[in-house]
Design a protein around this motif. Structure first.
Motif, short mmCIF file in Angstrom:
data_model
loop_
_atom_site.label_atom_id
_atom_site.label_comp_id
_atom_site.label_asym_id
_atom_site.label_seq_id
_atom_site.Cartn_x
_atom_site.Cartn_y
_atom_site.Cartn_z
N PHE A 177 0.99 -2.03 -7.06
CA PHE A 177 2.32 -2.15 -7.11
C PHE A 177 3.22 -2.73 -5.65
N VAL A 178 2.21 -1.65 -4.58
CA VAL A 178 2.54 -2.18 -3.75
C VAL A 178 2.12 -3.80 -3.36
N LYS A 179 0.66 -4.56 -3.68
CA LYS A 179 0.52 -6.04 -3.71
C LYS A 179 1.02 -6.19 -5.09
N LEU A 180 1.82 -5.61 -5.85
CA LEU A 180 2.96 -6.86 -6.20
C LEU A 180 4.20 -7.20 -5.99
N ALA A 181 4.63 -5.82 -5.27
CA ALA A 181 5.80 -5.82 -4.74
C ALA A 181 5.84 -7.29 -3.24
N GLU A 182 4.66 -7.29 -3.08
CA GLU A 182 4.46 -8.15 -1.77
C GLU A 182 4.07 -9.70 -2.00
N ALA A 183 3.84 -10.00 -3.46
CA ALA A 183 3.97 -10.88 -4.11
C ALA A 183 4.75 -11.81 -4.14
N TYR A 184 6.01 -10.97 -4.59
CA TYR A 184 7.56 -11.10 -4.30
C TYR A 184 8.21 -11.34 -3.22
N GLY A 185 7.49 -11.11 -1.39
CA GLY A 185 7.60 -10.73 -0.71
C GLY A 185 8.66 -10.18 -0.25
N ILE A 186 8.82 -8.67 -0.90
CA ILE A 186 8.59 -7.81 -0.58
C ILE A 186 8.58 -6.01 0.29
N ARG A 187 9.19 -6.06 1.00
CA ARG A 187 8.39 -4.70 1.97
C ARG A 187 7.75 -3.54 0.84
N ALA A 188 6.90 -3.15 0.79
CA ALA A 188 6.15 -2.09 0.32
C ALA A 188 5.53 -1.10 1.34
N PHE A 189 5.45 0.31 0.87
CA PHE A 189 4.85 1.00 1.25
C PHE A 189 4.03 2.26 -0.26
N ARG A 190 3.57 3.02 0.36
CA ARG A 190 2.18 3.90 -0.24
C ARG A 190 2.26 5.40 -0.51
N ILE A 191 2.93 5.92 -0.61
CA ILE A 191 2.25 7.34 -0.98
C ILE A 191 1.54 7.86 -2.06
N LYS A 192 0.24 8.93 -1.70
CA LYS A 192 -0.81 9.41 -2.40
C LYS A 192 -0.69 10.87 -2.21
N ARG A 193 0.38 11.05 -0.57
CA ARG A 193 -0.25 13.03 -0.90
C ARG A 193 0.86 13.65 0.17
N SER A 194 1.39 15.05 -0.59
CA SER A 194 2.69 15.42 -0.33
C SER A 194 3.18 15.23 1.04
N ALA A 195 1.80 15.24 2.18
CA ALA A 195 2.45 15.91 3.84
C ALA A 195 2.83 14.27 4.18
N ASP A 196 2.36 13.28 3.42
CA ASP A 196 3.42 11.64 4.13
C ASP A 196 4.48 11.79 3.55
N ALA A 197 5.05 11.88 2.62
CA ALA A 197 5.87 11.79 1.64
C ALA A 197 7.43 11.76 2.38
N GLU A 198 7.67 12.25 3.66
CA GLU A 198 8.79 12.64 3.88
C GLU A 198 8.27 11.47 5.35
N ARG A 199 7.78 11.35 5.95
CA ARG A 199 7.47 10.34 7.17
C ARG A 199 7.42 8.89 6.18
N ILE A 200 7.31 8.53 5.34
CA ILE A 200 7.49 7.43 5.04
C ILE A 200 8.19 6.76 3.72
N ILE A 201 9.24 8.29 3.59
CA ILE A 201 10.43 7.68 2.86
C ILE A 201 11.49 7.19 3.97
N GLN A 202 11.26 8.00 4.67
CA GLN A 202 12.30 7.91 5.97
C GLN A 202 12.11 6.25 6.66
N LYS A 203 10.78 6.30 6.77
CA LYS A 203 9.99 4.41 7.04
C LYS A 203 11.99 3.72 6.01
N ALA A 204 11.21 4.00 4.84
CA ALA A 204 11.63 3.36 4.12
C ALA A 204 13.31 3.12 3.42
N LEU A 205 13.88 4.51 4.28
CA LEU A 205 15.12 4.37 4.30
C LEU A 205 15.59 3.70 4.93
#
Length: 217
Positions: free
Chosen positions: A141-169
Motif C-alpha cells: 500500500f505504500v508503493k500504491l500511494a506513491e504511484a499516485y504521488g501521495i506521501r506514505a508511511f509504514r508501521i509494523k511495530r507498536s513501538a514505532d506507532a506514535e512517532r510515525i503517526i505524529q509525522k503523518a499528522l
C-alpha cells in the motif's frame, strides 16, 4: 496476539491521543469500524462519519474526501480515515481525487490480510474453516500511494506507532497514507451472534466452538 505486534486498537487510541480527540473520523466497514467506535471517543457532533450497520465497504476514503471538501477551514481539525485492507481496495482509485485536490486527509489502512469480521465469524462459529477471507494478494500500500504521488508511511511495530503517526499528522501538503501491518487474527468484542438477544452478548473469546448463528446457512 504476539508480543510487540501491531494492533488496530493501539493505532486508533494513539491517533485519539495525538489529536486530543479533535479530528473528523471516517471509517470503512469491519473490525476496525468497531474498534474506532470504541477507541476514538467522539465528543463532538458530526465528528464520527461511518455507514454504521449499512455495511458499505469502500465508504471510508470517499467520505474522508467529502469531509475535507465540506468542512470549514476554520475548524482546522485533521481528517482521519480508518479503512481495512479489503474495503479500502473497493474505492482506492479515489486516491487520485485526493491527490489532485491536495486534500490533507490521513488514510490509515489497517492491513490484517483478512476480511477480518468475516474471518472472526468463521473462527468462532465454523471451527476456523476459513473460506474466501484471505487477502494474501494485497499490494504494497505504500508503493500504491506513491504511484499516485501521495506521501506514505509504514508501521509494523507498536513501538514505532506514535512517532510515525505524529509525522503523518504534521504533513498537510496533501493526502498521506499510513500502511499499518496489523495482527492477522485479532477478534473484536463485544459482539452479539446473529439472531441472538442482547443478553447473549459476548465479551471474551469462547472456550470452544460455538453453534453457528441462528438463521445462517
Amino acid at each position: 496476539p504476539k508480543q510487540g505486534g501491531l494492533r488496530m486498537q493501539h493505532i486508533i487510541s494513539t491517533v485519539y491521543e495525538l489529536t486530543k480527540g479533535k479530528a473528523i473520523v471516517t471509517t470503512d466497514v469491519g473490525q476496525h469500524q468497531m474498534w474506532v467506535a470504541q477507541f476514538y471517543k467522539a465528543d463532538y457532533p458530526r465528528q464520527f462519519i461511518s455507514s454504521g450497520g449499512a455495511g458499505t465497504m469502500g465508504f471510508g476514503l470517499p467520505s474522508a474526501i467529502g469531509a475535507a471538501i465540506g468542512v470549514s477551514s476554520e475548524l482546522n481539525w485533521p481528517i482521519c480515515c480508518f479503512a481495512g485492507d479489503g474495503g479500502f481496495q473497493m474505492t482506492e482509485f479515489e486516491l487520485s481525487t485526493a491527490a489532485l485536490h491536495k486534500l490533507p486527509i490521513k488514510i490509515f489502512v489497517m492491513d490484517n490480510k483478512y476480511l477480518g469480521m468475516v474471518r472472526q465469524w468463521q473462527d468462532m462459529f465454523y471451527g476456523k474453516r476459513y473460506s474466501s477471507v484471505s487477502m494474501e494478494g494485497n499490494p504494497d500500500f505504500v508503493k500504491l500511494a506513491e504511484a499516485y504521488g501521495i506521501r506514505a508511511f509504514r508501521i509494523k511495530r507498536s513501538a514505532d506507532a506514535e512517532r510515525i503517526i505524529q509525522k503523518a499528522l504534521e504533513y498537510n501538503e496533501g493526502p498521506v497514507l499510513i500502511h499499518c501491518e496489523c495482527e492477522e487474527e485479532d477478534n473484536v468484542f463485544p459482539m452479539i451472534p446473529a439472531g441472538a438477544p442482547l443478553t447473549a452478548m459476548m465479551t471474551e473469546p469462547p472456550k470452544g466452538q460455538l453453534e453457528k448463528p441462528t438463521g445462517s446457512t
